[in-house]
Design a protein around this motif. Structure first.
Motif, PDB file in Angstrom:
ATOM      1  N   LYS A   2      23.900  66.575  34.992  1.00  5.94           N
ATOM      2  CA  LYS A   2      24.540  67.818  34.589  1.00  5.94           C
ATOM      3  C   LYS A   2      24.002  68.981  35.417  1.00  5.94           C
ATOM      4  CE  LYS A   2      25.576  66.557  29.859  1.00  5.94           C
ATOM      5  NZ  LYS A   2      24.801  65.388  29.539  1.00  5.94           N
ATOM      6  N   PHE A   3      24.918  69.921  35.719  1.00  8.70           N
ATOM      7  CA  PHE A   3      24.573  71.095  36.503  1.00  8.70           C
ATOM      8  C   PHE A   3      25.208  72.330  35.877  1.00  8.70           C
ATOM      9  CE2 PHE A   3      24.515  67.464  39.296  1.00  8.70           C
ATOM     10  CZ  PHE A   3      23.325  67.619  39.997  1.00  8.70           C
ATOM     11  N   LEU A   4      24.532  73.451  36.024  1.00 11.66           N
ATOM     12  CA  LEU A   4      25.066  74.744  35.607  1.00 11.66           C
ATOM     13  C   LEU A   4      25.509  75.476  36.861  1.00 11.66           C
ATOM     14  CD1 LEU A   4      25.390  76.892  33.297  1.00 11.66           C
ATOM     15  CD2 LEU A   4      23.170  77.759  34.040  1.00 11.66           C
ATOM     16  N   LEU A   5      26.775  75.897  36.895  1.00 14.74           N
ATOM     17  CA  LEU A   5      27.283  76.710  37.996  1.00 14.74           C
ATOM     18  C   LEU A   5      27.380  78.143  37.504  1.00 14.74           C
ATOM     19  CD1 LEU A   5      30.247  74.521  39.335  1.00 14.74           C
ATOM     20  CD2 LEU A   5      27.825  74.388  39.911  1.00 14.74           C
ATOM     21  N   VAL A   6      26.747  79.068  38.205  1.00 16.00           N
ATOM     22  CA  VAL A   6      26.802  80.492  37.871  1.00 16.00           C
ATOM     23  C   VAL A   6      27.666  81.167  38.920  1.00 16.00           C
ATOM     24  CG1 VAL A   6      25.470  82.605  37.530  1.00 16.00           C
ATOM     25  CG2 VAL A   6      24.474  80.388  36.886  1.00 16.00           C
ATOM     26  N   TYR A   7      28.759  81.775  38.461  1.00 14.43           N
ATOM     27  CA  TYR A   7      29.726  82.394  39.367  1.00 14.43           C
ATOM     28  C   TYR A   7      29.434  83.886  39.506  1.00 14.43           C
ATOM     29  CZ  TYR A   7      32.159  78.124  38.023  1.00 14.43           C
ATOM     30  OH  TYR A   7      32.485  76.817  37.757  1.00 14.43           O
ATOM     31  N   ARG A   8      29.180  84.324  40.741  1.00 16.23           N
ATOM     32  CA  ARG A   8      28.935  85.741  41.033  1.00 16.23           C
ATOM     33  C   ARG A   8      30.075  86.270  41.899  1.00 16.23           C
ATOM     34  NH1 ARG A   8      24.036  87.596  39.456  1.00 16.23           N
ATOM     35  NH2 ARG A   8      22.509  86.006  38.914  1.00 16.23           N
ATOM     36  N   SER A   9      30.592  87.417  41.502  1.00 13.11           N
ATOM     37  CA  SER A   9      31.774  87.962  42.174  1.00 13.11           C
ATOM     38  C   SER A   9      31.452  88.538  43.540  1.00 13.11           C
ATOM     39  CB  SER A   9      32.421  89.038  41.305  1.00 13.11           C
ATOM     40  OG  SER A   9      31.526  90.100  41.078  1.00 13.11           O
ATOM     41  N   GLY A  10      32.480  88.531  44.374  1.00 14.16           N
ATOM     42  CA  GLY A  10      32.436  89.191  45.666  1.00 14.16           C
ATOM     43  C   GLY A  10      33.211  90.493  45.575  1.00 14.16           C
ATOM     44  N   SER A  58      27.006  94.439  32.822  1.00 18.67           N
ATOM     45  CA  SER A  58      27.861  95.038  33.854  1.00 18.67           C
ATOM     46  C   SER A  58      27.514  94.524  35.251  1.00 18.67           C
ATOM     47  CB  SER A  58      27.733  96.568  33.814  1.00 18.67           C
ATOM     48  OG  SER A  58      26.400  96.956  34.087  1.00 18.67           O
ATOM     49  N   GLY A  59      26.931  93.359  35.326  1.00 11.16           N
ATOM     50  CA  GLY A  59      26.540  92.799  36.616  1.00 11.16           C
ATOM     51  C   GLY A  59      27.653  92.002  37.270  1.00 11.16           C
ATOM     52  N   ASP A  60      27.280  91.187  38.248  1.00  8.84           N
ATOM     53  CA  ASP A  60      28.279  90.473  39.025  1.00  8.84           C
ATOM     54  C   ASP A  60      28.557  89.042  38.553  1.00  8.84           C
ATOM     55  OD1 ASP A  60      25.876  89.362  39.834  1.00  8.84           O
ATOM     56  OD2 ASP A  60      26.314  89.459  41.965  1.00  8.84           O
ATOM     57  N   VAL A  61      27.877  88.563  37.508  1.00  7.54           N
ATOM     58  CA  VAL A  61      28.187  87.238  36.970  1.00  7.54           C
ATOM     59  C   VAL A  61      29.434  87.367  36.110  1.00  7.54           C
ATOM     60  CG1 VAL A  61      27.422  85.384  35.435  1.00  7.54           C
ATOM     61  CG2 VAL A  61      25.786  86.457  36.992  1.00  7.54           C
TER      62      VAL A  61
END
Length: 99
Positions: A2-10, A58-61
């Motif tokens: 199992k893996f956790l993917l953390v999506y950060r915006s561009g 209010s961050g980029d995640v």
């Protein structure tokens, strides 16, 4: 595994936002349909909890997924066509402990 993917915006240009959102949902749905994504967290309602306060995030995640893959290399390969990459987005991958 199992893996956790953390999506950060561009930085998506205004004229590409709707197209990018559509592509992101299609990408996520494909991940799920192929049996990799097990849990998805996305959207609004995120909070930051500290001893002093509870604040809106209010961050980029903008989301995370829990996926299953045979190896870290396989998990990485599943992210190479993530639509947000072309706009400077990032995915962080964490492997589950004891998995």
């Amino acid at each position: 595994m199992k893996f956790l993917l953390v999506y950060r915006s561009g930085s998506v240009p205004d004229e590409q936002i709707n197209k990018n959102i559509s592509e992101l949902w299609r990408w996520l749905d494909n991940l799920k349909e192929n049996g990799h994504e097990k849990v998805r967290f996305a959207g609004s309602g995120c909070k930051i909890i500290s001893q002093q306060s509870i604040d809106d995030y209010s961050g980029d995640v903008f989301g995370v997924s829990i996926i299953e893959a045979d190896s870290l290399e396989k998990a990485i390969s599943l992210t190479t066509d993530w639509p947000e990459l072309q706009y400077g987005g990032r995915i962080e991958i964490l492997e589950a402990l004891g998995d």
